[in-house]
Design an enzyme around this catalytic site. Structure first.
Site, mmCIF file in Angstrom:
data_model
loop_
_atom_site.group_PDB
_atom_site.id
_atom_site.type_symbol
_atom_site.label_atom_id
_atom_site.label_comp_id
_atom_site.label_asym_id
_atom_site.label_seq_id
_atom_site.Cartn_x
_atom_site.Cartn_y
_atom_site.Cartn_z
ATOM 1 N N GLY A 228 -7.995 2.028 -8.208
ATOM 2 C CA GLY A 228 -6.603 2.448 -8.294
ATOM 3 C C GLY A 228 -5.676 1.410 -7.686
ATOM 4 O O GLY A 228 -6.118 0.396 -7.139
ATOM 5 N N ASP A 229 -4.406 1.682 -7.782
ATOM 6 C CA ASP A 229 -3.358 0.789 -7.284
ATOM 7 C C ASP A 229 -2.565 1.536 -6.222
ATOM 8 O O ASP A 229 -1.943 2.556 -6.516
ATOM 9 C CB ASP A 229 -2.455 0.384 -8.448
ATOM 10 C CG ASP A 229 -1.368 -0.611 -8.057
ATOM 11 O OD1 ASP A 229 -1.053 -0.713 -6.854
ATOM 12 O OD2 ASP A 229 -0.826 -1.273 -8.958
ATOM 13 N N PHE A 230 -2.601 1.054 -4.977
ATOM 14 C CA PHE A 230 -1.944 1.819 -3.910
ATOM 15 C C PHE A 230 -0.418 1.804 -4.003
ATOM 16 O O PHE A 230 0.266 2.428 -3.203
ATOM 17 C CB PHE A 230 -2.419 1.412 -2.515
ATOM 18 C CG PHE A 230 -2.381 -0.064 -2.185
ATOM 19 C CD1 PHE A 230 -1.260 -0.844 -2.387
ATOM 20 C CD2 PHE A 230 -3.499 -0.673 -1.615
ATOM 21 C CE1 PHE A 230 -1.236 -2.185 -2.058
ATOM 22 C CE2 PHE A 230 -3.482 -2.023 -1.269
ATOM 23 C CZ PHE A 230 -2.345 -2.773 -1.490
ATOM 24 N N HIS A 248 -0.469 -7.806 5.657
ATOM 25 C CA HIS A 248 0.161 -9.116 5.859
ATOM 26 C C HIS A 248 0.493 -9.792 4.534
ATOM 27 O O HIS A 248 1.261 -10.756 4.500
ATOM 28 C CB HIS A 248 -0.707 -10.016 6.743
ATOM 29 C CG HIS A 248 -1.824 -10.706 6.023
ATOM 30 N ND1 HIS A 248 -2.276 -11.967 6.371
ATOM 31 C CD2 HIS A 248 -2.609 -10.323 4.970
ATOM 32 C CE1 HIS A 248 -3.266 -12.318 5.576
ATOM 33 N NE2 HIS A 248 -3.487 -11.349 4.719
#
Length: 338
Positions: A228-230, A248
């Site tokens: 998934g893509d956060f 970062h």
């Protein structure tokens, strides 16, 4: 070597600094050809090395001669041998950064040619030179994606050093490693906590090898791999969220967005564990300052001081509890969701 440089006139010192790109490219050649690995069993002649690594013996010999005064090689009976410093470019040693050397030169070098553009506009050099965000560009290549996973796993172990040896995660049954790549960190954490379960969450092309990594570590029965893509998908529910050298990569607004995505799924009291660098105050030399420049040129991200981490977490709904440091570059930043 450092004293010799300091004894030079200022103009020659500056010339040596300007030649830094030659050093990085020569080290990349050693890493890519496997020269350091070929020397692990003892000294060899340059001709033998060239044949083994499929290189031109004259060219390879001159590269080795260039790197020898920098402590990477030394002359020995029978030819040349690798030093403790040079061994870090070989496959095998626990502190190997060969993967990092290959990844940096194949992905970082070109975007840094756009640093002047970054200084003038604030836009990353990667976007200027590559025509798209850095991670989008890497993700289009299976080769670069594999290099990135290898570099992050190996480089992460070196940067963590002994940080996790005595460190105990906060209590909680399920650990979710957000941006967990190939699952190497989660595997290490689960091996130390046989009573816990874990989840690796990352982009599909990045997390592709996590199942294999977790199985090799013998923790796959207690771990789940979720793609998934956060930024756009809900992260999995968990008791403890771990993010290692992820935030970062992003500016404050984007990092806050990621943390708020976690906060939106979690409940009050959920623990957050960030494994990140903490930028020291003042002018003293520190590797984190070099990494901060990398973030500027490639991703638009940044390294942060303790004060900056506290502010970022507060803005995202978390309270910073403590910072734990080891002998390496990375620290553990613990926080709790308000």
């Amino acid at each position: 070597m450092a004293n010799e440089v300091q004894d030079l006139p200022a103009a020659l010192q500056m010339q040596q600094l300007l030649a830094g790109f030659e050093v990085s490219q020569a080290l990349y050649v050693v890493a890519e050809l496997g020269v350091a690995t070929a020397l692990l069993d003892g000294p060899r002649s340059v001709e033998d090395l060239a044949e083994t690594t499929n290189a031109d013996s004259d060219a390879l010999g001159r590269i080795i001669r260039f790197l020898t005064p920098l402590g990477v090689f030394r002359s020995a009976e029978g030819g040349v041998e690798i030093t403790d410093l040079g061994r870090t470019l070989a496959d095998g040693p626990a502190d190997s950064v060969r993967g990092l050397a290959r990844y940096w030169m194949e992905t970082h070098y070109s975007p840094f040619s756009g640093l002047l553009h970054t200084a003038r506009t604030g836009e990353t050099g990667a976007t200027k030179v590559l025509g798209k965000p850095f991670f989008d560009w890497v993700g289009e290549s299976s080769h670069l994606s594999e290099l990135q996973n290898s570099a992050m796993a190996g480089g992460g172990r070196v940067a963590r050093a002994d940080l996790l040896d005595a460190y105990q995660l906060p209590e909680g049954q399920t650990i979710a490693d957000i941006g967990g790549a190939d699952g190497a960190l989660l595997a290490e954490l689960l091996a130390k906590a046989p009573e816990r379960k874990g989840i690796v969450f990352d982009l599909p092309n990045v997390v592709a090898k996590a199942t294999e990594t977790l199985a090799a570590a013998g923790v796959d029965k207690r771990a789940t791999v979720v793609a998934g893509d956060f930024f756009v998908d809900n992260v999995p529910a968990a008791d403890v969220y771990v993010m290692s050298v992820v935030l970062h990569d992003w500016d404050n607004a984007t990092a806050t967005r990621v943390l708020k995505n976690i906060a939106g799924v979690a409940t009050a009291g959920t623990r957050l564990v960030l494994v990140e660098m903490v930028l020291p105050e003042g002018d003293r030399p520190h590797f984190t300052k070099m990494v901060d420049l990398t973030m500027l040129a490639l991703l638009g991200g940044r390294e942060r001081s303790e004060t900056e981490w506290r502010g970022l977490l507060t803005e995202s709904g978390f309270a910073l509890d403590r910072i734990v440091s080891g002998s390496g570059l990375l620290s553990v930043i613990e926080a709790t969701l308000n």
